[in-house]
Design a protein around this motif. Structure first.
Motif, PDB file in Angstrom:
ATOM      1  N   SER A  10       0.806  -1.224   0.000  1.00 41.97           N
ATOM      2  CA  SER A  10       0.000   0.000   0.000  1.00 41.97           C
ATOM      3  C   SER A  10       0.838   1.273   0.000  1.00 41.97           C
ATOM      4  O   SER A  10       0.319   2.360  -0.257  1.00 41.97           O
ATOM      5  N   SER A  11       2.143   1.161   0.254  1.00 40.17           N
ATOM      6  CA  SER A  11       2.994   2.353   0.216  1.00 40.17           C
ATOM      7  C   SER A  11       3.146   2.882  -1.211  1.00 40.17           C
ATOM      8  O   SER A  11       3.606   4.011  -1.414  1.00 40.17           O
ATOM      9  N   ARG A  12       2.741   2.095  -2.178  1.00 40.10           N
ATOM     10  CA  ARG A  12       2.844   2.510  -3.587  1.00 40.10           C
ATOM     11  C   ARG A  12       1.706   3.448  -3.982  1.00 40.10           C
ATOM     12  O   ARG A  12       1.782   4.113  -5.015  1.00 40.10           O
ATOM     13  N   TYR A  13       0.629   3.485  -3.189  1.00 41.27           N
ATOM     14  CA  TYR A  13      -0.497   4.336  -3.583  1.00 41.27           C
ATOM     15  C   TYR A  13      -1.043   5.214  -2.454  1.00 41.27           C
ATOM     16  O   TYR A  13      -2.022   5.934  -2.657  1.00 41.27           O
ATOM     17  N   ARG A  14      -0.455   5.170  -1.265  1.00 37.57           N
ATOM     18  CA  ARG A  14      -0.853   6.114  -0.217  1.00 37.57           C
ATOM     19  C   ARG A  14       0.382   6.538   0.567  1.00 37.57           C
ATOM     20  O   ARG A  14       1.358   5.789   0.657  1.00 37.57           O
ATOM     21  N   THR A  15       0.315   7.716   1.143  1.00 39.64           N
ATOM     22  CA  THR A  15       1.494   8.298   1.770  1.00 39.64           C
ATOM     23  C   THR A  15       1.763   7.715   3.152  1.00 39.64           C
ATOM     24  O   THR A  15       0.841   7.244   3.834  1.00 39.64           O
ATOM     25  N   THR A  16       3.014   7.795   3.560  1.00 34.13           N
ATOM     26  CA  THR A  16       3.399   7.343   4.897  1.00 34.13           C
ATOM     27  C   THR A  16       2.719   8.179   5.964  1.00 34.13           C
ATOM     28  O   THR A  16       2.282   7.651   6.995  1.00 34.13           O
ATOM     29  N   ASP A  17       2.613   9.477   5.728  1.00 33.62           N
ATOM     30  CA  ASP A  17       1.959  10.362   6.705  1.00 33.62           C
ATOM     31  C   ASP A  17       0.502   9.979   6.913  1.00 33.62           C
ATOM     32  O   ASP A  17       0.006   9.978   8.045  1.00 33.62           O
ATOM     33  N   GLU A  18      -0.192   9.654   5.828  1.00 38.55           N
ATOM     34  CA  GLU A  18      -1.593   9.245   5.947  1.00 38.55           C
ATOM     35  C   GLU A  18      -1.719   8.010   6.823  1.00 38.55           C
ATOM     36  O   GLU A  18      -2.558   7.959   7.730  1.00 38.55           O
ATOM     37  N   MET A  19      -0.883   7.017   6.578  1.00 42.59           N
ATOM     38  CA  MET A  19      -0.966   5.766   7.343  1.00 42.59           C
ATOM     39  C   MET A  19      -0.601   5.984   8.811  1.00 42.59           C
ATOM     40  O   MET A  19      -1.230   5.425   9.702  1.00 42.59           O
ATOM     41  N   LYS A  20       0.403   6.836   9.065  1.00 43.80           N
ATOM     42  CA  LYS A  20       0.800   7.112  10.444  1.00 43.80           C
ATOM     43  C   LYS A  20      -0.320   7.801  11.217  1.00 43.80           C
ATOM     44  O   LYS A  20      -0.583   7.490  12.378  1.00 43.80           O
ATOM     45  N   GLN A  21      -0.969   8.769  10.580  1.00 42.01           N
ATOM     46  CA  GLN A  21      -2.045   9.502  11.236  1.00 42.01           C
ATOM     47  C   GLN A  21      -3.191   8.581  11.636  1.00 42.01           C
ATOM     48  O   GLN A  21      -3.747   8.699  12.731  1.00 42.01           O
ATOM     49  N   TRP A  22      -3.534   7.650  10.744  1.00 47.25           N
ATOM     50  CA  TRP A  22      -4.635   6.755  11.053  1.00 47.25           C
ATOM     51  C   TRP A  22      -4.236   5.671  12.058  1.00 47.25           C
ATOM     52  O   TRP A  22      -5.040   5.260  12.891  1.00 47.25           O
ATOM     53  N   ARG A  23      -3.001   5.208  11.969  1.00 42.72           N
ATOM     54  CA  ARG A  23      -2.562   4.195  12.935  1.00 42.72           C
ATOM     55  C   ARG A  23      -2.516   4.760  14.347  1.00 42.72           C
ATOM     56  O   ARG A  23      -2.640   4.026  15.329  1.00 42.72           O
ATOM     57  N   ALA A  24      -2.341   6.081  14.450  1.00 45.13           N
ATOM     58  CA  ALA A  24      -2.354   6.728  15.767  1.00 45.13           C
ATOM     59  C   ALA A  24      -3.751   6.697  16.380  1.00 45.13           C
ATOM     60  O   ALA A  24      -3.903   6.921  17.587  1.00 45.13           O
ATOM     61  N   ARG A  25      -4.768   6.411  15.564  1.00 46.46           N
ATOM     62  CA  ARG A  25      -6.153   6.324  16.051  1.00 46.46           C
ATOM     63  C   ARG A  25      -6.565   4.868  16.247  1.00 46.46           C
ATOM     64  O   ARG A  25      -7.745   4.534  16.108  1.00 46.46           O
ATOM     65  N   ASP A  26      -5.619   4.015  16.521  1.00 44.13           N
ATOM     66  CA  ASP A  26      -5.852   2.579  16.689  1.00 44.13           C
ATOM     67  C   ASP A  26      -7.116   2.308  17.505  1.00 44.13           C
ATOM     68  O   ASP A  26      -7.208   2.713  18.669  1.00 44.13           O
ATOM     69  N   PRO A  27      -8.121   1.631  16.931  1.00 44.70           N
ATOM     70  CA  PRO A  27      -9.378   1.362  17.642  1.00 44.70           C
ATOM     71  C   PRO A  27      -9.191   0.543  18.918  1.00 44.70           C
ATOM     72  O   PRO A  27      -9.961   0.701  19.873  1.00 44.70           O
ATOM     73  N   VAL A  28      -8.169  -0.327  18.934  1.00 48.22           N
ATOM     74  CA  VAL A  28      -7.947  -1.175  20.108  1.00 48.22           C
ATOM     75  C   VAL A  28      -7.474  -0.323  21.288  1.00 48.22           C
ATOM     76  O   VAL A  28      -7.997  -0.436  22.404  1.00 48.22           O
ATOM     77  N   MET A  29      -6.496   0.534  21.053  1.00 45.30           N
ATOM     78  CA  MET A  29      -6.003   1.402  22.115  1.00 45.30           C
ATOM     79  C   MET A  29      -7.054   2.410  22.537  1.00 45.30           C
ATOM     80  O   MET A  29      -7.140   2.796  23.707  1.00 45.30           O
ATOM     81  N   ARG A  30      -7.857   2.834  21.603  1.00 47.57           N
ATOM     82  CA  ARG A  30      -8.947   3.781  21.908  1.00 47.57           C
ATOM     83  C   ARG A  30      -9.945   3.162  22.886  1.00 47.57           C
ATOM     84  O   ARG A  30     -10.366   3.800  23.861  1.00 47.57           O
TER      85      ARG A  30
END
Length: 396
Positions: free
Chosen positions: A294-314
């Protein structure tokens, strides 16, 4: 005036609806816990979670996350051929599963392993399926992660998108005819909603008044195609009312909200014998599958921002605030789960493969001539080239 298609009011104003003339705001997204794990003040919670149920949900979410992480790594090591994770969508799977009963039938796509786990499918059973060994109920004839369980009322997953949706409506109509107080839960992604089967299923469900809950995981990406290129309307939820279906949009990262939405949808579907649609807004934190980067079609920043909202930790933060969960429990749980997942994989990897003859069984009561010819051809080939058949796959 009454037309064959329904009663409609007349108007003298020349006014278009929708498209570039859209005047209505997007449908709201229901949530009860914010992105930081804090309860939303005044949120409508008709089905409040008890401590026992909430903790069980959290344990299941951690188990799902642990399973996905280690199974993904195992596939990368070449232990089996394929895998798909549900990273970022754990709350959607577990939250909805907790609101269903075993009497409810499930038709899933391929990120609902959490639903099956909640119903009692074990880590070892999942490992057996991915390895396709002799303990696999599918006898090694399905792709990995294409789980199924008759005992747990979970129909076997198939690869083609959306084929499960018309099937789910048919199963729901059967429930209606039998007057059974249960529903069918049909899971799919927003990409699958672009298939014709989705529209056929939605129309049949409404015209037949079938008690089916359509649960869409809108995770933003259909492999490499973003949701913005999948549709122009108001997501998937915007389609529900057009078909005449009760619809709600929910924060797919909020397990408590997903639970409440599904519980209320189930209640409505059973009492009114009708379909309901849930659009769970989430994000696919991982790759589409082990065949994807997926790094070929979406940015690292986008993935980092969403991973910071991890539903499990939330969800964990919400439990901690209620004093229902502690750090000592967290460490013990993750350590135990990691050990259990690794043991399940080791056991599955050591188990023998099903007999080669199982390639030809179970479809027909008596083997037809064309399959008999194929079977004979395979057995002759193996007899001439024994190295082509693994030593742990007996030839019968």
């Amino acid at each position: 005036m009454d037309f064959p298609g329904g009663r409609v009011p007349f108007a003298s104003a020349l006014k278009f609806t929708g498209g570039s003339f859209q005047t209505q705001p997007p449908m709201d997204c229901y949530r009860t816990i914010d992105s930081y794990g804090v309860a939303v003040p005044g949120a409508d919670v008709p089905h409040e979670l008890s401590q026992d149920l909430a903790v069980r949900m959290y344990r299941s979410m951690v188990a799902l996350q642990t399973l996905d992480t280690i199974f993904f790594e195992s596939q990368r090591q070449g232990r089996f051929s394929f895998y798909m994770t549900s990273n970022g969508e754990e709350a959607t799977a577990i939250g909805s599963a907790a609101a269903l009963t075993l009497e409810d039938t499930v038709f899933s796509q391929y990120r609902e392993q959490g639903v099956l786990m909640w119903r009692g499918f074990t880590l070892r059973q999942m490992a057996d399926q991915c390895f396709g060994n002799e303990r696999d109920s599918g006898k090694g004839r399905q792709m990995p992660v294409h789980y199924g369980s008759k005992e747990l009322n979970f129909h076997t997953i198939s690869s083609p998108l959306a084929t499960q949706l018309p099937q789910a409506v048919g199963a729901a109509y059967t429930l209606k005819l039998s007057r059974k107080p249960a529903v069918v839960a049909a899971y799919f992604g927003e990409g699958a909603a672009s298939e014709g089967d989705f529209h056929a299923a939605a129309n049949f469900a409404c015209t037949l008044s079938a008690p089916v809950i359509f649960i869409c995981r809108n995770n933003g990406w259909a492999i490499s195609t973003p949701a913005t290129e999948q549709y122009r309307g108001d997501g998937i939820a915007g389609r529900g009312p057009s078909y005449g279906m009760a619809t709600i949009r929910v924060d797919g990262g909020d397990a408590r909200a997903v639970y409440n939405a599904t519980a209320q949808a189930r209640k409505h579907a059973v009492e009114n014998q009708c379909p309901v649609m849930i659009e769970a807004m989430s994000y696919r934190s991982g790759h589409h599958s082990t065949s994807d980067d997926s790094s070929r079609y979406r940015t690292t920043d986008e993935m980092k921002q969403w991973r910071a909202r991890d539903p499990v930790m939330r969800f964990q933060r919400w439990l901690v605030q209620l004093k229902w969960w502690e750090e000592a429990q967290e460490q013990a749980l993750r350590k135990a789960l990691r050990k259990e997942v690794i043991e399940a994989l080791d056991s599955a990897g050591k188990a023998a493969k099903p007999p080669l003859s199982e390639m030809f069984t179970d479809v027909y009561d008596e083997l037809p001539w064309h399959l008999k010819e194929q079977q004979d051809e395979v057995l002759k080939h193996v007899a001439l080239h024994p190295e082509a058949c693994p030593s742990d796959m007996p030839v019968k």
